[in-house]
Scaffold this active site. Sequence first.
Site, mmCIF file in Angstrom:
data_model
loop_
_atom_site.group_PDB
_atom_site.id
_atom_site.type_symbol
_atom_site.label_atom_id
_atom_site.label_comp_id
_atom_site.label_asym_id
_atom_site.label_seq_id
_atom_site.Cartn_x
_atom_site.Cartn_y
_atom_site.Cartn_z
ATOM 1 N N SER A 263 0.859 -1.194 0.000
ATOM 2 C CA SER A 263 0.000 0.000 0.000
ATOM 3 C C SER A 263 0.886 1.232 0.000
ATOM 4 C CB SER A 263 -0.873 0.018 1.266
ATOM 5 O OG SER A 263 -0.131 0.528 2.381
ATOM 6 N N ASP A 264 0.291 2.358 -0.278
ATOM 7 C CA ASP A 264 1.022 3.594 -0.061
ATOM 8 C C ASP A 264 0.827 3.976 1.419
ATOM 9 O OD1 ASP A 264 1.536 6.451 -2.253
ATOM 10 O OD2 ASP A 264 2.441 5.918 -0.332
#
Length: 723
Positions: A263-264
């Site tokens: 994920s960011d």
Amino acid sequence: MTGHDHESRIGELLNRMTVEEKFGQLQQLAWAWDTGPGGGDTEAAEAAARKGLLGSVLNVVGAGASNALQRIAVEESRLGIPLVFGLDVIHGYHTTFPVPLAQAAAFDPAVTAKDAEVSAREARSNGVHWTFSPMMDVTREPRWGRIAESTGEDPYLTTAYAMAKVRGYQGDDLTAPDRIAACAKHFVAYGGAEGGRDYNTVDVSEQRLRNLYLPPFRAAVGAGAATVMAGFNTISGIPAHAHPHTLTDILKEEWGFDGVVVSDWTGVLELIAHGAAAHEAEAARRSLTAGVDMEMVSTTFADHGRDLLASGALTRERLDDAVARVLRLKLRLGLFESPYVAESAALTAPSAESRAAAREVAGRCVVLLKNDDGLLPLDTSGPRALAVVGPFADSGDLLGTWTLPGAPEAVPVLAGLRAALPDTDIRHAAGVSPEGLDTSGIAEAVAVAEAADAVVLVVGEPPALSGEAAARSELGLPGAQEQLVRAVAGTGTPCVVVLVGGRPLTIGTWADRVPAIVMAWHPGIEAGHAVADVLTGAVVPGGKLPVTFPRTVGQVPLYHNHERTGRPYDPAAPGTKYVSRYLDLDAGPEFVFGHGLSYTTFALDEPRLSRERIGVTELRAGATVEVAVPVRNTGGREGDEVVQLYLQDPAATIAQPVRRLCGFRRVRLAPGEERQVRFTLGADDIGYWTDDPAGEFIVEPGELHLHTGNSSRTRARRTLLIT
Ligand code: GLC
């Protein structure tokens, strides 16, 4: 250890791991160096590592810190599974190369490969295993601060750079002490943010997704990218962090990606803010089941995973698949056999070689936008007085966005020119500050300019106005810089403007007042020497614009590979009313995609095709068409030209761009030298994806117009008939 060994090792570990330990592998936490949105928490990372409930840490800086944290995981946790350390090594670790957009201007993927190789060597020696790079978000939005990190507006150019950078970071063996895992980001279409405002909505059709935004990622995965990062944006209403169609249907199933989707930063938790999850457990469920494998900084997987598994909302197969991907990455990096880095071998500063590489790359990135009366290269014969003015003339703040703490500042342009012209009387005045409105210093700059034989005026935008969360609603020179340009140009002393920045800037209100303008971007650690090399002629500029330069921000988005529309503007008939144009502005940009001048001149002759027609069936079977473009140096000095090949499909089921870049080659020619630049066109260059979510790539019969040129301002040269 072979891939088969990896898989059996993974199976053996999965059988021994508890559910908590499995979710632990999906957790990435930040080290305390970072002062970003969530900040870092070293103690939390150490505690989780000790319990075997941590898979990765980002922003660990230094071999000692890396080994200390790794020792806790390997020697104190139950299973001793090593951590993988990630960091944003975007365009350099100690040796900062030009920002990626600048590198794109070189139209030479070798420059980005060089950045990646030097960066990987420096980073791995300091205990970094994984970089969150290359960013490969195609974008047409100069207002978007992250255009600086991109390769610009063209998918073909971005694809070439993405593959080169992945290979440059990873090489053939990720266990090597000078290689790091790459990360193709941000998956996908992050560069389409409405209004250029970061993190903003993206609404995109399947065909535009597949023809514009996905090609670089498909190529990066094909080049072996070890990881992919999800984007902060939505894709037609569904956040990219919870988008099964892109993350699983396309990335993992259609393309067979077996690496890690990370994920960011808090991107999973942000599903709540997106309005796509009612609470954290829902965010974790949607993201994990959509295809995200590892959670960066937020902890919803670890906090809610056990309950999601117990309730059946998350399957054990999906959990084990995500854990397997993380373990596979660590095995490929050789971390089980060699978890630690040799602190004595850590590279602690740029070397002469790495600086030389950064200098050469920066010189290749400079774009000569304008050079009336051949003012450039500067006349360095005999003693002359040179004024070097502007807020960036004596500034080291030219590294650009996403540079690491402790990276040495850039060589200022003033220092570069002084080193290059030891016998020249060089005077300096800043004139104004980068963003301030105080104009009291302009008089001094004018006086210095009036007393000189020539002026180098260094203006533009500071790195602080570039990068993440740095959207601008205007694209002009910040602060009082334009007043400085007008005043210095008004002295009548021949003036060269050196533009610095991380995005296209609107310069139309003053560009006609100066005879020469170069775009130097944010050139990195060797900025001053690279700019001096170009201004003195030691390096002949050969860069081209990887993004369109609009005349006003009101034209944005404005790009070369646009659709025709039903009422296209015809420059031959400017007065026509009912066409796609503005009432208050002439059509067209300040500078087109692919534009860039040289200190010599070139002629491109008519392209020759290996065949005038080819069948769809033949193309599908792998047949190709060769295109040979004669290019000749018609000037008096050696120089580089970028020969560009564009396709135009004037009649297709889905309206095609008026120009589709399908080949580019930067060649160096001596005066009078001629070369045949050759391109090969196949089905991938000629066909396109339809709007079918299942993924349908078609090649249609009909005429194709081939355009060749040294910019995207070309005319049809040849017709290729697809039968
Ligand atoms: C940032 C960026 C991403 C970066 C990550 C870790 O928010 O969007 O590109 O890799 O966080 O720093």
